[in-house]
Motif scaffolding. Structure first.
Motif, PDB file in Angstrom:
ATOM      1  N   UNK A   1       0.830  -1.209   0.000  1.00  0.00           N
ATOM      2  CA  UNK A   1       0.000   0.000   0.000  1.00  0.00           C
ATOM      3  C   UNK A   1       0.865   1.260   0.000  1.00  0.00           C
ATOM      4  N   UNK A   2       0.377   2.307  -0.675  1.00  0.00           N
ATOM      5  CA  UNK A   2       1.065   3.597  -0.697  1.00  0.00           C
ATOM      6  C   UNK A   2       0.027   4.704  -0.756  1.00  0.00           C
ATOM      7  N   UNK A   3       0.460   5.929  -1.013  1.00  0.00           N
ATOM      8  CA  UNK A   3      -0.479   7.059  -1.039  1.00  0.00           C
ATOM      9  C   UNK A   3      -1.528   6.879  -2.131  1.00  0.00           C
ATOM     10  N   UNK A   4      -1.141   6.305  -3.258  1.00  0.00           N
ATOM     11  CA  UNK A   4      -2.052   6.163  -4.390  1.00  0.00           C
ATOM     12  C   UNK A   4      -3.024   5.009  -4.242  1.00  0.00           C
ATOM     13  N   UNK A   5      -2.577   3.941  -3.627  1.00  0.00           N
ATOM     14  CA  UNK A   5      -3.414   2.745  -3.490  1.00  0.00           C
ATOM     15  C   UNK A   5      -3.265   2.223  -2.065  1.00  0.00           C
ATOM     16  N   UNK A   6      -4.338   2.192  -1.348  1.00  0.00           N
ATOM     17  CA  UNK A   6      -4.310   1.898   0.091  1.00  0.00           C
ATOM     18  C   UNK A   6      -4.277   0.409   0.428  1.00  0.00           C
TER      19      UNK A   6
ATOM     20  N   UNK B   1      12.599   5.853  -7.849  1.00  0.00           N
ATOM     21  CA  UNK B   1      13.454   5.238  -6.818  1.00  0.00           C
ATOM     22  C   UNK B   1      12.945   5.451  -5.390  1.00  0.00           C
ATOM     23  N   UNK B   2      12.074   6.451  -5.173  1.00  0.00           N
ATOM     24  CA  UNK B   2      11.531   6.677  -3.838  1.00  0.00           C
ATOM     25  C   UNK B   2      10.412   5.689  -3.503  1.00  0.00           C
TER      26      UNK B   2
END
Length: 157
Positions: free
Chosen positions: A42-47, A100-101
């Motif tokens: 999960x990241x900011x775009x897809x939880x 890369x982040x």
């Protein structure tokens, strides 16, 4: 709303919590061409934990409806299917080659699962700045070596 133009490459997400255990096998049995990312956290775009999947029509551009029909019903695209804006960009995003982040994958390009002959191409176009740097470096070599004939430059100094 008008339907998007026809495209050869379409992308969608598969969420871990809604996909059947054999979803990859179902895609493979469809005989359509797919490229599947390694599992993304999960990241900011897809939880949710998910996979990015790219579908390639193979026989020319197809409509959104045709792309949806090509995905087996039992593989949930979770309401998300859209054309790839750039073919290489979508493919490179499967393993975050240009981010890369974001989460990186130890297996690199080998982490991408290619089904049924998907034509994977992770190359990318050089930016204007990169092209200018290459051109400058080549002109430097030409000047340093006093090259006046193009053939001398291409085939050896």
């Amino acid at each position: 709303m008008a339907e998007a133009k026809k495209k050869r490459y379409w992308q969608f997400l598969v969420y871990e919590d809604s996909a059947p255990e054999n979803w990859r096998e179902l895609l493979k049995r469809s005989h359509c061409m797919f490229a599947i990312s390694p599992q993304h956290q999960p990241d900011e775009e897809c939880k949710k934990t998910h996979w990015h999947v790219i579908f390639y029509s193979g026989h020319g551009p197809i409509s959104l409806a045709a792309a949806k029909d090509a995905i087996p019903e039992s593989v949930p695209a979770n309401g998300y299917i859209e054309p790839c804006r750039t073919t290489q960009g979508c493919q490179r995003y499967l393993i975050h080659l240009d981010d890369p982040e974001k989460q990186q994958f130890a297996d690199g390009i080998n982490a991408i699962d290619v089904l049924n002959g998907f034509p994977l191409d992770l190359s990318r176009e050089l930016s204007k700045v990169e092209k200018a740097k290459v051109r400058s470096a080549l002109l430097g070599i030409i000047k340093e070596n006093g090259v006046i004939e193009y053939a001398d430059f291409i085939f050896g100094l």
